[in-house]
Design a protein around this motif. Sequence first.
Motif, PDB file in Angstrom:
ATOM      1  N   UNK A 104      30.334  36.817  27.948  1.00 34.69           N
ATOM      2  CA  UNK A 104      29.294  37.669  28.462  1.00 34.69           C
ATOM      3  C   UNK A 104      29.257  38.083  29.809  1.00 34.69           C
ATOM      4  N   UNK A 105      29.517  37.116  30.694  1.00 38.17           N
ATOM      5  CA  UNK A 105      29.639  36.935  32.034  1.00 38.17           C
ATOM      6  C   UNK A 105      30.955  37.936  32.293  1.00 38.17           C
ATOM      7  N   UNK A 106      32.069  37.736  31.715  1.00 39.51           N
ATOM      8  CA  UNK A 106      33.104  38.456  31.997  1.00 39.51           C
ATOM      9  C   UNK A 106      33.034  40.061  31.402  1.00 39.51           C
ATOM     10  N   UNK A 107      32.085  40.143  30.319  1.00 42.07           N
ATOM     11  CA  UNK A 107      31.779  41.545  29.846  1.00 42.07           C
ATOM     12  C   UNK A 107      30.885  42.270  30.800  1.00 42.07           C
ATOM     13  N   UNK A 108      29.947  41.306  31.595  1.00 44.01           N
ATOM     14  CA  UNK A 108      29.275  41.961  32.455  1.00 44.01           C
ATOM     15  C   UNK A 108      29.898  42.466  33.804  1.00 44.01           C
ATOM     16  N   UNK A 109      31.001  42.138  34.365  1.00 52.12           N
ATOM     17  CA  UNK A 109      31.954  42.556  35.451  1.00 52.12           C
ATOM     18  C   UNK A 109      32.374  43.591  34.767  1.00 52.12           C
ATOM     19  N   UNK A 110      32.913  43.736  33.741  1.00 52.11           N
ATOM     20  CA  UNK A 110      33.645  45.138  33.181  1.00 52.11           C
ATOM     21  C   UNK A 110      32.391  45.944  33.000  1.00 52.11           C
ATOM     22  N   UNK A 111      31.370  45.824  32.579  1.00 53.14           N
ATOM     23  CA  UNK A 111      30.154  46.792  32.301  1.00 53.14           C
ATOM     24  C   UNK A 111      29.643  47.311  33.440  1.00 53.14           C
ATOM     25  N   UNK A 112      29.312  46.266  34.541  1.00 53.75           N
ATOM     26  CA  UNK A 112      29.106  46.958  35.839  1.00 53.75           C
ATOM     27  C   UNK A 112      29.747  48.061  36.528  1.00 53.75           C
ATOM     28  N   UNK A 113      31.243  47.786  36.223  1.00 48.85           N
ATOM     29  CA  UNK A 113      32.206  48.663  36.622  1.00 48.85           C
ATOM     30  C   UNK A 113      32.093  50.184  35.919  1.00 48.85           C
TER      31      UNK A 113
END
Length: 194
Positions: A104-113
């Motif tokens: 989910x942390x990795x997903x948040x990085x992509x989602x923020x972008x």
Amino acid sequence: MSTAAVSVRPGAVLADLLPATRVRDIALVVGGAALTGIAAQIAVPVPGSPVPVTGQTFAALLVGTAFGARRGFLSLALYALVGMAGVPWFQAGTSGPGGASFGYVIGMLLAATAVGALARRGGDRSVLRTAGTMVLGSAIIYSVGVPYLMASTGMDLGAALAAGVVPFLIGDALKAALAMGALPATWKLAGRKG
């Protein structure tokens, strides 16, 4: 009393309303990482799930939308790297690259972008656009978090969806509603609709 109008170029995000300097950008990136780390400490265990409800997803989406794709990415990359290095600011004071919720942390990085890129195109200017932006951001987080959850726990897809998505949908709707009110209202206060 006179107020000075803020000049904003097309494709601006909320952070662009501040005077442009390298110091501003560094402060935003560090502040966005810190906000996400603080919000991750709001963690409520979910029975039957190794993933708690946290405030970090809301912070990540808010940071991306308000800061834009580049600064949003850098904020969440800093958050992830510092947490992987041992600072206990992942959910509920954890750290390190392991754990069922790291996807989910990795997903948040992509989602923020992604939400930052949408904000540059007006994805945060109206209630409906903001709703779509938040839904897409949440979907990106789940699209990385659920497969990681499956790999780290051995769950099948149905179990991972039941443990890693379903319990969070009401909270995601509430977070989206907060963003739908806050972001367009902030633009309106700034005198910039578009």
